[in-house]
Design a protein around this motif. Structure first.
Motif, PDB file in Angstrom:
ATOM      1  N   ILE A  83       0.810  -1.195  -0.045  1.00 17.01           N
ATOM      2  CA  ILE A  83       0.096   0.099  -0.068  1.00 17.01           C
ATOM      3  C   ILE A  83       1.007   1.295  -0.102  1.00 17.01           C
ATOM      4  CG2 ILE A  83      -1.512   1.360   1.393  1.00 17.01           C
ATOM      5  CD1 ILE A  83      -2.935  -1.307   2.442  1.00 17.01           C
ATOM      6  N   TYR A  84       0.663   2.219  -0.997  1.00 18.48           N
ATOM      7  CA  TYR A  84       1.489   3.176  -0.937  1.00 18.48           C
ATOM      8  C   TYR A  84       0.608   4.689  -1.066  1.00 18.48           C
ATOM      9  CZ  TYR A  84       4.148  -0.440  -2.695  1.00 18.48           C
ATOM     10  OH  TYR A  84       4.828  -1.578  -2.798  1.00 18.48           O
ATOM     11  N   ILE A  85       1.167   5.481  -0.175  1.00 12.48           N
ATOM     12  CA  ILE A  85       0.199   6.755   0.053  1.00 12.48           C
ATOM     13  C   ILE A  85       1.088   7.744   0.029  1.00 12.48           C
ATOM     14  CG2 ILE A  85      -1.283   8.096   1.509  1.00 12.48           C
ATOM     15  CD1 ILE A  85      -2.056   5.228   2.858  1.00 12.48           C
ATOM     16  N   PRO A  86       1.220   8.494  -1.575  1.00 15.07           N
ATOM     17  CA  PRO A  86       2.435   9.585  -1.322  1.00 15.07           C
ATOM     18  C   PRO A  86       2.030  10.880  -0.529  1.00 15.07           C
ATOM     19  CG  PRO A  86       0.965   9.362  -3.269  1.00 15.07           C
ATOM     20  CD  PRO A  86       0.585   8.338  -2.418  1.00 15.07           C
ATOM     21  N   GLU A  87       2.970  11.636  -0.350  1.00 14.20           N
ATOM     22  CA  GLU A  87       2.869  12.734   0.418  1.00 14.20           C
ATOM     23  C   GLU A  87       1.748  13.798  -0.237  1.00 14.20           C
ATOM     24  OE1 GLU A  87       7.071  14.699  -0.983  1.00 14.20           O
ATOM     25  OE2 GLU A  87       6.992  13.804   1.127  1.00 14.20           O
ATOM     26  N   ASP A  88       1.706  13.697  -1.482  1.00 14.65           N
ATOM     27  CA  ASP A  88       0.710  14.891  -2.070  1.00 14.65           C
ATOM     28  C   ASP A  88      -0.765  14.249  -2.122  1.00 14.65           C
ATOM     29  OD1 ASP A  88       0.917  12.676  -3.918  1.00 14.65           O
ATOM     30  OD2 ASP A  88       1.643  13.961  -5.629  1.00 14.65           O
ATOM     31  N   ALA A  89      -1.115  13.086  -1.299  1.00 14.61           N
ATOM     32  CA  ALA A  89      -2.309  12.887  -1.221  1.00 14.61           C
ATOM     33  C   ALA A  89      -2.996  13.478  -0.345  1.00 14.61           C
ATOM     34  CB  ALA A  89      -2.513  11.347  -1.194  1.00 14.61           C
ATOM     35  N   LEU A  90      -3.438  14.598  -0.617  1.00  9.65           N
ATOM     36  CA  LEU A  90      -3.802  15.679   0.502  1.00  9.65           C
ATOM     37  C   LEU A  90      -5.256  15.532   1.035  1.00  9.65           C
ATOM     38  CD1 LEU A  90      -2.382  19.364  -1.044  1.00  9.65           C
ATOM     39  CD2 LEU A  90      -1.480  17.632   0.541  1.00  9.65           C
ATOM     40  N   ASP A  91      -6.028  14.652   0.183  1.00 14.67           N
ATOM     41  CA  ASP A  91      -7.410  14.132   0.868  1.00 14.67           C
ATOM     42  C   ASP A  91      -7.270  13.122   1.927  1.00 14.67           C
ATOM     43  OD1 ASP A  91      -6.328  12.391  -1.127  1.00 14.67           O
ATOM     44  OD2 ASP A  91      -8.520  11.836  -1.757  1.00 14.67           O
ATOM     45  N   VAL A  92      -6.101  12.706   2.105  1.00 12.07           N
ATOM     46  CA  VAL A  92      -5.752  11.543   3.064  1.00 12.07           C
ATOM     47  C   VAL A  92      -5.597  12.122   4.293  1.00 12.07           C
ATOM     48  CG1 VAL A  92      -4.370   9.559   3.598  1.00 12.07           C
ATOM     49  CG2 VAL A  92      -5.374   9.815   1.306  1.00 12.07           C
ATOM     50  N   PRO A  93      -5.960  11.720   5.588  1.00 16.09           N
ATOM     51  CA  PRO A  93      -5.366  12.215   6.795  1.00 16.09           C
ATOM     52  C   PRO A  93      -3.776  12.248   6.855  1.00 16.09           C
ATOM     53  CG  PRO A  93      -7.172  10.696   7.264  1.00 16.09           C
ATOM     54  CD  PRO A  93      -6.874  10.642   5.866  1.00 16.09           C
ATOM     55  N   GLU A  94      -3.273  13.154   7.359  1.00 16.90           N
ATOM     56  CA  GLU A  94      -1.890  13.438   7.387  1.00 16.90           C
ATOM     57  C   GLU A  94      -0.780  12.367   7.954  1.00 16.90           C
ATOM     58  OE1 GLU A  94       1.607  16.984   8.625  1.00 16.90           O
ATOM     59  OE2 GLU A  94      -0.541  17.112   9.234  1.00 16.90           O
ATOM     60  N   GLY A  95      -1.255  11.655   8.901  1.00 15.69           N
ATOM     61  CA  GLY A  95      -0.591  10.462   9.448  1.00 15.69           C
ATOM     62  C   GLY A  95      -0.424   9.420   8.586  1.00 15.69           C
ATOM     63  N   TYR A  96      -1.134   9.570   7.540  1.00 15.14           N
ATOM     64  CA  TYR A  96      -0.973   8.205   6.583  1.00 15.14           C
ATOM     65  C   TYR A  96       0.052   8.650   5.193  1.00 15.14           C
ATOM     66  CZ  TYR A  96      -4.922   5.875   8.595  1.00 15.14           C
ATOM     67  OH  TYR A  96      -5.985   5.576   9.590  1.00 15.14           O
ATOM     68  N   ARG A  97       0.226   9.673   5.186  1.00 13.98           N
ATOM     69  CA  ARG A  97       0.952  10.329   3.839  1.00 13.98           C
ATOM     70  C   ARG A  97       2.488   9.929   3.983  1.00 13.98           C
ATOM     71  NH1 ARG A  97      -1.261  16.408   4.265  1.00 13.98           N
ATOM     72  NH2 ARG A  97      -3.420  15.909   4.782  1.00 13.98           N
ATOM     73  N   GLY A  98       3.106   9.937   2.722  1.00 11.37           N
ATOM     74  CA  GLY A  98       4.453   9.829   2.664  1.00 11.37           C
ATOM     75  C   GLY A  98       4.909   8.599   3.150  1.00 11.37           C
ATOM     76  N   MET A  99       4.220   7.442   2.888  1.00  8.22           N
ATOM     77  CA  MET A  99       4.791   6.281   3.131  1.00  8.22           C
ATOM     78  C   MET A  99       4.258   5.104   2.298  1.00  8.22           C
ATOM     79  SD  MET A  99       2.676   4.616   6.434  1.00  8.22           S
ATOM     80  CE  MET A  99       1.110   5.213   6.902  1.00  8.22           C
ATOM     81  N   GLY A 100       5.260   4.100   1.950  1.00 11.83           N
ATOM     82  CA  GLY A 100       4.949   3.100   1.269  1.00 11.83           C
ATOM     83  C   GLY A 100       5.187   1.841   2.096  1.00 11.83           C
ATOM     84  N   ILE A 101       4.175   1.012   2.163  1.00 12.41           N
ATOM     85  CA  ILE A 101       4.445  -0.251   3.010  1.00 12.41           C
ATOM     86  C   ILE A 101       4.255  -1.347   1.999  1.00 12.41           C
ATOM     87  CG2 ILE A 101       3.597  -1.637   4.991  1.00 12.41           C
ATOM     88  CD1 ILE A 101       3.235   0.742   6.405  1.00 12.41           C
ATOM     89  N   ARG A 102       5.493  -2.438   2.063  1.00 13.86           N
ATOM     90  CA  ARG A 102       5.262  -3.631   0.995  1.00 13.86           C
ATOM     91  C   ARG A 102       5.905  -4.608   1.992  1.00 13.86           C
ATOM     92  NH1 ARG A 102       7.468  -2.149  -3.202  1.00 13.86           N
ATOM     93  NH2 ARG A 102       9.554  -2.669  -2.961  1.00 13.86           N
ATOM     94  N   ILE A 103       5.246  -5.936   1.944  1.00  9.05           N
ATOM     95  CA  ILE A 103       5.900  -7.136   2.778  1.00  9.05           C
ATOM     96  C   ILE A 103       5.936  -8.049   1.690  1.00  9.05           C
ATOM     97  CG2 ILE A 103       5.820  -8.519   4.881  1.00  9.05           C
ATOM     98  CD1 ILE A 103       3.704  -6.585   5.789  1.00  9.05           C
ATOM     99  N   GLU A 104       7.124  -8.426   1.631  1.00 15.24           N
ATOM    100  CA  GLU A 104       7.448  -9.580   0.364  1.00 15.24           C
ATOM    101  C   GLU A 104       7.931 -11.053   0.885  1.00 15.24           C
ATOM    102  OE1 GLU A 104       9.240 -10.102  -4.101  1.00 15.24           O
ATOM    103  OE2 GLU A 104       9.880  -8.424  -2.640  1.00 15.24           O
ATOM    104  N   ASP A 105       7.753 -12.063   0.874  1.00  8.47           N
ATOM    105  CA  ASP A 105       8.135 -13.089   1.095  1.00  8.47           C
ATOM    106  C   ASP A 105       8.306 -14.245   0.048  1.00  8.47           C
ATOM    107  OD1 ASP A 105       8.581 -13.079   4.113  1.00  8.47           O
ATOM    108  OD2 ASP A 105       6.237 -13.278   4.331  1.00  8.47           O
ATOM    109  N   ASP A 106       9.226 -15.010   0.253  1.00 11.63           N
ATOM    110  CA  ASP A 106       9.629 -16.277  -1.027  1.00 11.63           C
ATOM    111  C   ASP A 106       8.865 -17.454  -0.441  1.00 11.63           C
ATOM    112  OD1 ASP A 106      11.097 -14.131  -1.809  1.00 11.63           O
ATOM    113  OD2 ASP A 106      13.066 -14.831  -1.238  1.00 11.63           O
ATOM    114  N   ILE A 107       8.054 -18.088  -1.306  1.00 15.58           N
ATOM    115  CA  ILE A 107       7.111 -19.092  -0.898  1.00 15.58           C
ATOM    116  C   ILE A 107       7.404 -20.246  -1.898  1.00 15.58           C
ATOM    117  CG2 ILE A 107       4.661 -19.768  -0.870  1.00 15.58           C
ATOM    118  CD1 ILE A 107       5.485 -17.267   1.107  1.00 15.58           C
ATOM    119  N   MET A 108       7.496 -21.313  -1.329  1.00 16.23           N
ATOM    120  CA  MET A 108       7.569 -22.568  -2.173  1.00 16.23           C
ATOM    121  C   MET A 108       6.356 -23.525  -1.953  1.00 16.23           C
ATOM    122  SD  MET A 108      10.832 -25.681  -1.942  1.00 16.23           S
ATOM    123  CE  MET A 108      10.194 -26.077  -0.076  1.00 16.23           C
TER     124      MET A 108
END
Length: 434
Positions: free
Chosen positions: A383-408
């Motif tokens: 989930i990626y919420i750029p800092e210029d997403a001014l319609d989003v509450p400030e606490g969420y802005r300016g972050m990208g969160i990705r979690i990636e695992d290697d699955i067999m």
């Protein structure tokens, strides 16, 4: 490795029609500046079938009355070898790499043209187009030079990739061991970066620490350029500058994987620079982790590839609605795909010799592929919420969160190869606060 490559060549030749020939083009070394060259890495398809790691090599496989494996390489040159390292040479190509015959690379075309006299199908593996301008001339040579009353030989040209890349999707036990080693090294690298992360450190320092750590576990290189992205930098999916100082209150996204004996790992973790999640960071992080875990839970033989993406999107769309970042009914959100504003990429890919490994995601009828034991891939919701997403509450802005695992995929489910890299909020805060 020699026996493995021989077996792969044998299996490939069994699939080919009679009177066919395969050209495998190895990579050539690239110049970095003047007489300084980039570190050489062999083409994966070439290595998969030959095991030969030197630059400027070509292989030929012939399926005729007697099948043959020919290897063309640089000849021995004592003066060059003093400066740039030992070469296998023509003799070594036979003795150490199992070629039936070997030649100097300078003899390639003069050896190839007579072989094409009785060939009806030419398969080519040449990802960089090394021979694009020569293929038509080679295949037309006999037809255009033979006497008018001599039978003409018409040769069809077929890319080898469709056949070969399908074989590379399901990994052998030897390949899985190498992937495990790459993941284990990367696990140590990610843990070291987590423990070293703090406000004021530069992204490049953490990138270098990862490289240093995986080297101690036998990795000569990374599988792809490290992504060490603080704050809004994480909203660029393939950010590689790694040159900014990390700030208190930011999230850090690090996507980094070591390569062990030409096999890749690919792991992403996201965490607060100061080691403590804010409520907004915690909410988005847990949402992404929930999506990942629910996708992992449905992995088993027979599962449909696209179901992993669909699961991640459904979980994240529902969560984003509950947080107030998406509006409308969940049915409307899914139908209009409004979730794609914050979830901007697919959620996985094959993993192997290439970090985005080769092989089809659909069957021959165009249907999504079903999973089989021995497949290895990533699952990586974000989930990626750029800092210029001014319609989003400030606490969420300016972050990208990705979690990636290697699955067999296993015989009766799956194994998360990268599960030992801290991934829960409690585990991340615990390791970062030591």
């Amino acid at each position: 490795m020699l026996n493995t490559c021989r077996q792969r060549r044998t299996e490939l030749l069994e699939q080919l029609p009679n009177n066919s020939l395969v050209i495998l083009a190895g990579y050539q070394q690239k110049v970095r500046s003047k007489n300084i060259k980039y570190h050489f890495r062999q083409d994966n398809d070439f290595l998969y079938l030959t095991g030969f790691k030197e630059p400027d090599a070509i292989a030929i496989l012939v399926k005729h009355e007697v099948s043959e494996y020919l290897l063309f390489c640089r000849p021995k040159d004592p003066a060059q070898e003093v400066s740039f390292g030992t070469r296998a040479g023509v003799e070594g190509a036979v003795e150490h790499y199992g070629a039936d015959k070997a030649y100097s690379i300078a003899q390639f075309e003069q050896t190839l043209l007579p072989l094409l006299q009785s060939i009806t199908t030419l398969y080519i593996s040449d990802e960089l187009g090394r021979f694009s301008s020569s293929l038509v001339r080679w295949t037309n040579n006999q037809r255009l030079t033979a006497p008018f009353d001599t039978p003409k030989n018409f040769i069809s040209i077929t890319p080898l990739a469709k056949m070969l890349h399908a074989k590379r999707v399901v990994k052998s036990q030897a390949e899985i061991i190498k992937i495990r080693n790459a993941v284990a090294a990367s696990t140590s690298g990610h843990k070291a970066v987590m423990q070293a992360c703090h406000p004021g450190i530069n992204e490049r320092e953490l990138s270098s620490l990862f490289d240093f750590t995986i080297a101690k576990y036998g990795c000569n290189d990374v599988a792809y350029p490290n992504i060490v992205a603080g704050g809004n930098n994480a909203c660029c999916l393939h950010y590689e500058e790694n040159c900014n100082e990390l700030q208190d209150g930011q999230m850090l996204l690090i996507d980094a994987g070591g390569e062990y004996e030409h096999y890749a790992s690919d792991i992403t973790r996201s965490y607060p620079v100061n080691g403590k999640f804010t409520s907004e960071q915690k909410a988005i992080y847990q949402l992404v982790l929930n999506a990942l875990d629910q996708a992992i839970a449905i992995v088993q033989p027979g599962s449909i590839w696209i179901s992993l993406y669909d699961t991640c999107m459904q979980v994240m769309a529902k969560g984003l609605k509950e947080l107030g970042l998406l509006s409308g009914s969940i049915e409307h959100i899914m139908t209009t795909e409004s979730y794609k504003r914050f979830t901007v990429h697919k959620t996985g890919h094959w993993l192997g010799m290439d970090v985005h490994d080769v092989g089809p995601y659909h069957d021959d009828k165009g249907n999504w592929r079903t999973l089989e034991a021995g497949m290895v891939f990533t699952i990586e919701p974000g989930i990626y919420i750029p800092e210029d997403a001014l319609d989003v509450p400030e606490g969420y802005r300016g972050m990208g969160i990705r979690i990636e695992d290697d699955i067999m995929v296993t015989d009766n489910g799956s194994e998360n190869l990268s599960a030992n890299v801290p991934r829960t909020i409690d585990d991340i805060e615990r390791i970062m606060c030591k």
